[in-house]
Scaffold this motif. Structure first.
Motif, PDB file in Angstrom:
ATOM      1  N   ARG A   1      26.602  67.314 -27.709  1.00 23.19           N
ATOM      2  CA  ARG A   1      27.781  67.021 -26.802  1.00 23.19           C
ATOM      3  C   ARG A   1      27.326  66.173 -25.992  1.00 23.19           C
ATOM      4  O   ARG A   1      27.612  65.244 -25.127  1.00 23.19           O
TER       5      ARG A   1
ATOM      6  N   ALA B   1      26.286  58.567 -30.750  1.00 20.76           N
ATOM      7  CA  ALA B   1      27.489  58.626 -30.696  1.00 20.76           C
ATOM      8  C   ALA B   1      28.195  59.003 -31.820  1.00 20.76           C
ATOM      9  O   ALA B   1      28.878  59.653 -32.299  1.00 20.76           O
TER      10      ALA B   1
ATOM     11  N   ALA C   1      29.174  63.195 -26.227  1.00 18.57           N
ATOM     12  CA  ALA C   1      30.365  62.644 -25.555  1.00 18.57           C
ATOM     13  C   ALA C   1      29.680  62.240 -24.098  1.00 18.57           C
ATOM     14  O   ALA C   1      30.564  61.441 -23.424  1.00 18.57           O
ATOM     15  N   ARG C   2      28.653  62.738 -23.705  1.00 21.53           N
ATOM     16  CA  ARG C   2      27.879  62.103 -22.203  1.00 21.53           C
ATOM     17  C   ARG C   2      26.667  61.803 -22.615  1.00 21.53           C
ATOM     18  O   ARG C   2      25.656  62.748 -23.088  1.00 21.53           O
TER      19      ARG C   2
ATOM     20  N   GLN D   1      31.887  49.615 -22.249  1.00 24.94           N
ATOM     21  CA  GLN D   1      33.103  48.867 -22.935  1.00 24.94           C
ATOM     22  C   GLN D   1      33.339  49.158 -24.221  1.00 24.94           C
ATOM     23  O   GLN D   1      34.347  49.218 -24.808  1.00 24.94           O
TER      24      GLN D   1
ATOM     25  N   HIS E   1      32.086  51.703 -26.126  1.00 26.15           N
ATOM     26  CA  HIS E   1      32.185  52.896 -26.292  1.00 26.15           C
ATOM     27  C   HIS E   1      32.812  53.713 -25.410  1.00 26.15           C
ATOM     28  O   HIS E   1      32.323  54.722 -24.559  1.00 26.15           O
ATOM     29  N   PRO E   2      34.183  53.433 -25.257  1.00 25.45           N
ATOM     30  CA  PRO E   2      34.930  54.084 -24.081  1.00 25.45           C
ATOM     31  C   PRO E   2      34.968  55.587 -24.153  1.00 25.45           C
ATOM     32  O   PRO E   2      35.483  56.091 -23.279  1.00 25.45           O
ATOM     33  N   HIS E   3      34.789  56.024 -25.284  1.00 29.41           N
ATOM     34  CA  HIS E   3      35.112  57.699 -25.472  1.00 29.41           C
ATOM     35  C   HIS E   3      33.898  58.342 -24.899  1.00 29.41           C
ATOM     36  O   HIS E   3      33.884  59.412 -24.785  1.00 29.41           O
ATOM     37  N   ILE E   4      32.618  57.505 -24.632  1.00 33.38           N
ATOM     38  CA  ILE E   4      31.563  58.245 -24.223  1.00 33.38           C
ATOM     39  C   ILE E   4      31.475  58.089 -22.551  1.00 33.38           C
ATOM     40  O   ILE E   4      31.635  56.944 -22.187  1.00 33.38           O
ATOM     41  N   ASP E   5      30.903  59.057 -21.986  1.00 28.47           N
ATOM     42  CA  ASP E   5      30.706  59.017 -20.576  1.00 28.47           C
ATOM     43  C   ASP E   5      29.334  58.668 -20.512  1.00 28.47           C
ATOM     44  O   ASP E   5      28.508  59.384 -20.744  1.00 28.47           O
TER      45      ASP E   5
END
Length: 126
Positions: free
Chosen positions: A5, A60, A65-66, A93, A95-99
């Motif tokens: 994660r 990813a 996620a981070r 941009q 991978h907008p689902h990743i912080d």
């Protein structure tokens, strides 16, 4: 294997000399040994693989996620000041689902500067 994660990408310049990578990979191995649940990848700006996009894509795909990108540079030259922020912005941009967090160059950390000073001073011949 449990999905990662949180993850770290250790980013270095790169070199055609395969021995050049050993210290970077040793840092990654140290992190893996001390924090086995934290996913760690090495990536390089140029001259060797994987590049930052490939390392990020691999993390990813594993469910990160981070992701913290840690530039293993002593100073902030053109790559760190100009190229890297643009590249990270484009990756964020894509991978907008990743912080995605870009950290300052590791050489700007006071602990690194203090350790380098300590090591250099220990070599003094009186």
């Amino acid at each position: 294997m449990q999905q990662a994660r949180a993850a770290i990408i250790l980013l270095a310049h790169g070199s055609r000399d395969p021995l050049w990578r050993q210290p970077i990979e040793a840092v990654a191995a140290h992190i893996r040994a001390s924090q086995p649940l934290l996913a760690v990848r090495c990536a390089y700006m140029e001259l060797c693989e994987p590049g930052l996009p490939a390392a990020l894509a691999e993390l990813a795909a594993q469910g990160a996620a981070r992701i913290s990108i840690v530039p293993l540079f002593l100073g902030a030259g053109r790559h760190v000041r100009d190229d890297l922020p643009r590249q990270v912005q484009a990756l964020a941009q894509a991978h907008p689902h990743i912080d995605l967090r870009l950290q300052p160059p590791i050489g700007e950390d006071d602990r690194v500067m203090a350790l380098m000073a300590e090591i250099a001073a220990s070599t003094a011949i009186y």
